[in-house]
Design a protein around this motif. Sequence first.
Motif, PDB file in Angstrom:
ATOM      1  N   UNK A 404       6.517  -8.276   9.796  1.00 14.62           N
ATOM      2  CA  UNK A 404       7.086  -7.168   9.024  1.00 14.62           C
ATOM      3  C   UNK A 404       6.817  -5.814   9.704  1.00 14.62           C
ATOM      4  N   UNK A 405       5.849  -5.797  10.643  1.00 13.95           N
ATOM      5  CA  UNK A 405       5.554  -4.536  11.341  1.00 13.95           C
ATOM      6  C   UNK A 405       6.635  -4.165  12.358  1.00 13.95           C
ATOM      7  N   UNK A 408       9.767  -3.027   9.803  1.00 13.46           N
ATOM      8  CA  UNK A 408       9.445  -2.853   8.380  1.00 13.46           C
ATOM      9  C   UNK A 408      10.693  -2.980   7.512  1.00 13.46           C
TER      10      UNK A 408
ATOM     11  N   UNK B 140      -5.912  -6.527   3.422  1.00 11.62           N
ATOM     12  CA  UNK B 140      -4.561  -5.947   3.361  1.00 11.62           C
ATOM     13  C   UNK B 140      -4.602  -4.464   3.010  1.00 11.62           C
ATOM     14  N   UNK B 144      -3.711  -2.536   6.258  1.00 15.83           N
ATOM     15  CA  UNK B 144      -2.285  -2.201   6.187  1.00 15.83           C
ATOM     16  C   UNK B 144      -2.004  -0.952   5.365  1.00 15.83           C
ATOM     17  N   UNK B 148      -2.878   1.595   8.534  1.00 10.63           N
ATOM     18  CA  UNK B 148      -1.525   1.614   9.106  1.00 10.63           C
ATOM     19  C   UNK B 148      -0.493   2.304   8.194  1.00 10.63           C
ATOM     20  N   UNK B 150       1.444   1.294   5.682  1.00 16.41           N
ATOM     21  CA  UNK B 150       2.720   0.558   5.658  1.00 16.41           C
ATOM     22  C   UNK B 150       3.510   0.921   4.395  1.00 16.41           C
ATOM     23  N   UNK B 151       4.801   1.288   4.561  1.00 17.71           N
ATOM     24  CA  UNK B 151       5.624   1.504   3.357  1.00 17.71           C
ATOM     25  C   UNK B 151       6.088   0.143   2.808  1.00 17.71           C
ATOM     26  N   UNK B 152       5.340  -0.416   1.855  1.00 19.31           N
ATOM     27  CA  UNK B 152       5.680  -1.743   1.345  1.00 19.31           C
ATOM     28  C   UNK B 152       7.020  -1.701   0.619  1.00 19.31           C
ATOM     29  N   UNK B 153       7.880  -2.687   0.863  1.00 23.79           N
ATOM     30  CA  UNK B 153       9.153  -2.693   0.130  1.00 23.79           C
ATOM     31  C   UNK B 153       8.896  -3.015  -1.349  1.00 23.79           C
TER      32      UNK B 153
END
Lengths: 510, 178
Positions: A404-405, A408, B140, B144, B148, B150-153
């Motif tokens: 997913x990285x 994204x 996580x 993440x 990092x 991360x823009x989680x969906x």
Amino acid sequence: MLEAATVAFENLLVPTRLGYLFIGVLMGLALGAIPGLGGLVGLAILLPFTFDMDSFEAFAIMIGLISVTSTSDTIPSVLFGVPGTSASQATILDGHPMAKKGEAGRAFGGAYMASLLGGVFGSLILALSIPVLRPIVLAFGSPEFFMLGLLGISMVAVLSGTAPVKGLVAGALGLCVGMVGMDPQTGVLRWVFGQLYLWDGVPLVPVALGIFAIPEIVDLTIRGTRIADVPKERLKGVMSGIRDTFRNWFLVLRCGVVGVFVGAIPGLGASVVDWFAYGHAIQTEKGANETFGTGDVRGVLAPEAANNAKEGGALIPTIAFGVPGSASMALLLGAMTIQGLTPGSAMLTKDLAVTYTMIWSLAIANIFGTILCMLLTNTLAKIAMVRINLLTPLVVVIVILASFQATRHWGDLWSLLFFSLLGWFMKRFSWPRPPLILGLVLSGIIENYLFISISRYGATWMLRPIVMIVMLLIAASLYYGIRNARKAQELQQMREGQIEREQGGEADEV
Amino acid sequence: MKFKANPGALFTVVVLLLMVGLVMTAKQWQYQARLFPWTIGIPTMLLCFLQLGLDLFRGKDGDEDVAGMMDLPVDRSVPVAVVIRRALNIFGWIVGLYLSIWIIGFILSVPLFLLLYLGIQAGESWKVAVTYMLVMMVFMIGVFEMVLHIPWPPGLINGPQEFILGLVERYLSGLVPI
């Protein structure tokens, strides 16, 4: 050039970069010790996490990882008779009998020291090859690089299995996957199937993870048991093994040369390097015919020196010509392009510091790896005995998160699933997978070289002397690969016939 | 030479059809865009036919000796029916994880997957499964979310994921005042 090497060394000594190198080494040791997983799976998982790193950090962690899998893969080979990676299959022949005789410690001492010397030797050869290669690479133009790309794919395709046609088709499939997206020359959208996600092409990360990581874990799960389940024994005699290495220094050196040579030829590599070295040792060492296979330490030193030296050799065509000789080198090449680096002349001129950082990383990682293996053999042996039930969900989750990285986007997850299924079927039906990754990584580069060659030279690009030589090399590699495959198949048919006759004979007796 | 249908040949047919489809689609593109696809695709189609012939008439199950492959050989000792069942099972779990991510998002699905897989499929004790799940949640959120970013969906039902992310954010802003 010496200045660039010094600057690169200073660059690597920055604590964060050394830290990344150390993390890479730790990961590589763990992955090498787990049979079925290996550097390639680790590299594929690591790739998306290097996007935000600078190029020195990215290559420190990646090279740290791939340099040492061949050091720790000795542990399951010696203790359990199960190869940690395909590069340590020959180590079993003498390493495992040594363990049975209570000489596991000696085998480890010898293997680690031989791995260290082989690895450092490989990086030294890589460093020394740069001044030699520089004028050659600078004399190459687009037509030559195009042909070298094709040579790399065709060699890996025909040599990575005994089914050369499957290898060639797999390489071509990889090239086609690499063509998906907007054509940079014309702006035509190729094979995007109305998906915006595919406009920029299929990202390397989900493809690499799908083709290699998921099929491995699925197969480990199918096998169902723990990977290795022989109880470990107490280790003693490590120092005696180290002394064996120095006593047989010339064998270690020769096998280092074999490792570099095999590593540098596209298509050969991990699964054959240990056998080449082992074969060389049998042919050249005194009394080898009687003692090899029964627990002779020289049978451990030879493959271990060679399989660590091969990384230095494999980096030569990858950096200098942009021709990766294996799937892990293809991923490294992918990382180079992600970092904005162009393999070839630029890596030997303006980006020389990055090249030397790779070389230093290779040497230092081997030193770290050996020290850690000496200290942590028992712990790494426990990792090798991990229950697959505990490993499967963890790897699946990490692979999905890593995938997913890439961009994204949900498309990364669908790509992962598609290529996981493709990779698993390829594995089950004996289709070699490395050519597919090579094709994907090289697709854009060689299409660009072809376009420039045709626009600049018309059809006459094919008449350039080096192009013609490389064409002959491609023809020779195809001929050799097909002939070799035919011989291997005939041999297998003979074996099958012999088994059938023996079984028939046994039935008659009953 | 005898004819023998086998699953390996079926896979070759799938690859062949894929190549035919790719080459045919490229027909409508302008010359420059289709030059490379055709240079590669057309010979590959012919190679696929050749491979199909080898699969069908050499009497093999696509199970060549893998000596020289850059791979460890596949373990052929497990019966095919068991292989198919176990493969469907593990791919089923992966698809299930995807569905869960789609419905409730990454942050909850991943630890839930670990908990259920270890507890139900792997037959581990629930203590091990819960420990694994908690470690994964910390990993996580730590790596993440905090490192990092991360823009989680969002999931279809996004409330629980937003609630957890909100908690983390509140915790972080309390810990590191802006």
